[in-house]
Scaffold this active site. Sequence first.
Site, mmCIF file in Angstrom:
data_model
loop_
_atom_site.group_PDB
_atom_site.id
_atom_site.type_symbol
_atom_site.label_atom_id
_atom_site.label_comp_id
_atom_site.label_asym_id
_atom_site.label_seq_id
_atom_site.Cartn_x
_atom_site.Cartn_y
_atom_site.Cartn_z
ATOM 1 N N VAL A 1 8.231 3.375 6.033
ATOM 2 C CA VAL A 1 8.227 2.174 6.871
ATOM 3 C C VAL A 1 8.887 1.017 6.106
ATOM 4 C CG1 VAL A 1 6.774 0.659 8.257
ATOM 5 C CG2 VAL A 1 6.025 3.012 7.777
ATOM 6 N N PHE B 1 1.423 -4.803 3.567
ATOM 7 C CA PHE B 1 2.634 -4.879 4.397
ATOM 8 C C PHE B 1 2.354 -4.472 5.848
ATOM 9 C CE2 PHE B 1 6.203 -1.690 5.406
ATOM 10 C CZ PHE B 1 6.846 -2.552 6.272
ATOM 11 N N ILE B 2 1.917 -3.243 6.048
ATOM 12 C CA ILE B 2 1.736 -2.766 7.428
ATOM 13 C C ILE B 2 0.528 -3.442 8.072
ATOM 14 C CG2 ILE B 2 1.251 -0.723 8.867
ATOM 15 C CD1 ILE B 2 2.850 0.929 6.750
ATOM 16 N N TYR C 1 -0.632 11.900 -4.334
ATOM 17 C CA TYR C 1 -0.667 11.048 -3.140
ATOM 18 C C TYR C 1 -0.632 11.901 -1.871
ATOM 19 C CZ TYR C 1 0.942 7.751 0.448
ATOM 20 O OH TYR C 1 1.072 7.019 1.603
ATOM 21 N N ASP D 1 -14.162 -3.797 -0.957
ATOM 22 C CA ASP D 1 -13.495 -2.578 -1.427
ATOM 23 C C ASP D 1 -13.974 -1.376 -0.615
ATOM 24 O OD1 ASP D 1 -12.712 -0.320 -3.116
ATOM 25 O OD2 ASP D 1 -12.378 -1.842 -4.664
ATOM 26 N N ILE D 2 -13.035 -0.567 -0.156
ATOM 27 C CA ILE D 2 -13.441 0.608 0.631
ATOM 28 C C ILE D 2 -14.180 1.639 -0.218
ATOM 29 C CG2 ILE D 2 -11.675 0.341 2.428
ATOM 30 C CD1 ILE D 2 -10.112 2.646 1.016
ATOM 31 N N ASP E 1 -10.096 -6.095 2.770
ATOM 32 C CA ASP E 1 -9.075 -5.848 1.743
ATOM 33 C C ASP E 1 -9.599 -6.301 0.392
ATOM 34 O OD1 ASP E 1 -6.484 -5.966 0.223
ATOM 35 O OD2 ASP E 1 -5.675 -5.523 2.204
ATOM 36 N N THR F 1 -3.203 -4.438 -3.945
ATOM 37 C CA THR F 1 -1.741 -4.492 -3.796
ATOM 38 C C THR F 1 -1.346 -5.471 -2.686
ATOM 39 O OG1 THR F 1 -1.705 -2.655 -2.204
ATOM 40 C CG2 THR F 1 -1.418 -2.072 -4.526
ATOM 41 N N GLY F 2 -2.297 -5.888 -1.880
ATOM 42 C CA GLY F 2 -2.014 -6.839 -0.800
ATOM 43 C C GLY F 2 -2.029 -8.264 -1.334
HETATM 44 N N1 LIG Z 1 4.837 1.882 3.704
HETATM 45 C C1 LIG Z 1 5.129 3.148 3.998
HETATM 46 O O1 LIG Z 1 6.288 3.532 4.090
HETATM 47 C C2 LIG Z 1 4.033 4.149 4.237
HETATM 48 C C3 LIG Z 1 4.384 5.488 4.503
HETATM 49 C C4 LIG Z 1 3.366 6.419 4.733
HETATM 50 C C5 LIG Z 1 2.051 6.013 4.726
HETATM 51 N N2 LIG Z 1 1.734 4.714 4.432
HETATM 52 C C6 LIG Z 1 0.328 4.334 4.416
HETATM 53 O O2 LIG Z 1 0.177 3.166 5.198
HETATM 54 C C7 LIG Z 1 -0.886 2.364 4.683
HETATM 55 C C8 LIG Z 1 -0.401 0.945 4.439
HETATM 56 O O3 LIG Z 1 0.684 0.971 3.527
HETATM 57 P P1 LIG Z 1 1.472 -0.342 3.085
HETATM 58 O O4 LIG Z 1 2.883 0.052 2.855
HETATM 59 O O5 LIG Z 1 1.166 -1.474 3.999
HETATM 60 O O6 LIG Z 1 0.825 -0.590 1.644
HETATM 61 P P2 LIG Z 1 0.279 -1.945 0.990
HETATM 62 O O7 LIG Z 1 0.056 -1.610 -0.462
HETATM 63 O O8 LIG Z 1 1.169 -3.086 1.306
HETATM 64 O O9 LIG Z 1 -1.108 -2.140 1.729
HETATM 65 C C9 LIG Z 1 -2.285 -1.481 1.371
HETATM 66 C C10 LIG Z 1 -3.402 -2.491 1.428
HETATM 67 O O10 LIG Z 1 -4.642 -1.821 1.121
HETATM 68 C C11 LIG Z 1 -5.394 -2.648 0.236
HETATM 69 N N3 LIG Z 1 -6.272 -1.807 -0.568
HETATM 70 C C12 LIG Z 1 -5.920 -0.894 -1.514
HETATM 71 N N4 LIG Z 1 -7.015 -0.358 -2.072
HETATM 72 C C13 LIG Z 1 -8.087 -0.918 -1.455
HETATM 73 C C14 LIG Z 1 -9.488 -0.779 -1.607
HETATM 74 N N5 LIG Z 1 -9.996 0.044 -2.539
HETATM 75 N N6 LIG Z 1 -10.298 -1.507 -0.815
HETATM 76 C C15 LIG Z 1 -9.775 -2.373 0.108
HETATM 77 N N7 LIG Z 1 -8.461 -2.554 0.276
HETATM 78 C C16 LIG Z 1 -7.626 -1.840 -0.492
HETATM 79 C C17 LIG Z 1 -4.339 -3.356 -0.609
HETATM 80 O O11 LIG Z 1 -4.806 -4.521 -1.248
HETATM 81 C C18 LIG Z 1 -3.264 -3.634 0.425
HETATM 82 O O12 LIG Z 1 -3.480 -4.866 1.068
HETATM 83 C C19 LIG Z 1 -1.381 3.095 3.442
HETATM 84 O O13 LIG Z 1 -2.457 3.906 3.814
HETATM 85 C C20 LIG Z 1 -0.191 3.954 3.048
HETATM 86 O O14 LIG Z 1 -0.590 5.094 2.305
HETATM 87 C C21 LIG Z 1 2.700 3.781 4.190
#
Ligand SMILES: NC(=O)c1ccc[n+]([C@@H]2O[C@H](COP(=O)([O-])OP(=O)(O)OC[C@H]3O[C@@H](n4cnc5c(N)ncnc54)[C@H](O)[C@@H]3O)[C@@H](O)[C@H]2O)c1
Length: 327
Positions: A181, A18-19, A151, A63-64, A38, A42-43
């Site tokens: 967000v 998402f972000i 978390y 993968d990270i 990525d 979850t993306g």
């Molecule tokens: N959305 C919110 O409200 C919010 C609030 C606080 C912090 N965050 C942080 O912001 C970041 C983005 O959040 P988001 O809401 O976009 O989540 P999201 O799940 O939509 O995006 C996370 C992305 O990371 C990728 N990912 C996960 N594990 C991975 C790995 N091992 N290797 C490579 N890629 C990997 C997923 O495929 C996904 O595309 C995250 O770090 C989250 O913890 C989000």
Amino acid sequence: MERMLSDRRVLVTGGAGFIGSNLIESLLDAGNQVVCLDNFSTGKRENLKDFANNPHFNLIEGDIRNYGDCEKAVKNIEIVFHQAALGSVPRSIKDPVSSTDVNIGGFVKMLFAAKEANVKRFIYAASSSTYGDHPDLPKVEENIGSPLSPYAITKYVDELFASNFAKTYGIEVIGLRYFNVFGRRQDPDGAYAAVIPKFVKMLMKHEVPLINGDGAISRDFTYIDNVIQVNHLAAVIHNNKALNQVYNVAHGERTTLNELFYFLRELAGKFDKNILTIEPVYGPARVGDIPHSLASIEKAKNLLGYSPELNVKEGLEEAVKWFWNNL
Ligand SMILES: NC(=O)c1ccc[n+]([C@@H]2O[C@H](COP(=O)([O-])OP(=O)(O)OC[C@H]3O[C@@H](n4cnc5c(N)ncnc54)[C@H](O)[C@@H]3O)[C@@H](O)[C@H]2O)c1
């Protein structure tokens, strides 16, 4: 003052999320070369479709948690925007092992690979969950409590590693503590979906949303464009005082879950008036949730020049419109 990053080679991890996908879009629009790392856990590929064929965009599926993938992704990169993580408090309570592997193990691998490749700046997604049980409102960056979930622990440990790397190796780091967000491309589906896209989709299908607890818990819901703005500001800032810090990223406004539900019902009701009669049901409160969350955004305003554009109601209007046309 410069407010947007341009003409740089940057990496966005978690760019299919998402972000991350919204950030990539804005970085490409501003004239940067963008690499995305990525693993699509979850993306979604669909989140990349608007720029997948842009010659300035390069996707690395990896993968990270795999150091080789991190090394490949940081090659010739000047600035990293690290978004990849397993989000969600309930997910981390159900499976703390995976959240820790990705959010701490993967974080340190990315950070170390970035440092080894002489990346100048590492900007990363931190979280408001780090405030844990600290009772003060509004939340100020210096005063955190004990974390209430795995978390939250992972996100706090990331801050400690980033700060340590800045001191030990001199890499510039900036942590952005995002507060709930919301906006376009946020996933409405699955057990760990965030409340706004989930409720909007349910209302659109005339389903009855379940509010955990009595609906009095409150959040500082933050529209995606404000988050993008801060990421750009964190990338262009030159002031040394602004570096190696963490910042709240929010609007500085508190909305209860009950208020949120009725805002969303009113906005979705503009598209379908039958929605206006739906009432929520209430269930048990969720374990691990912070009761109230409201940010002080003074630090980001003062040191980064942050000025959030849309407030929660204006952002919700944009988000509901987007969900209505795209879900
Ligand atoms: N959305 C919110 O409200 C919010 C609030 C606080 C912090 N965050 C942080 O912001 C970041 C983005 O959040 P988001 O809401 O976009 O989540 P999201 O799940 O939509 O995006 C996370 C992305 O990371 C990728 N990912 C996960 N594990 C991975 C790995 N091992 N290797 C490579 N890629 C990997 C997923 O495929 C996904 O595309 C995250 O770090 C989250 O913890 C989000």
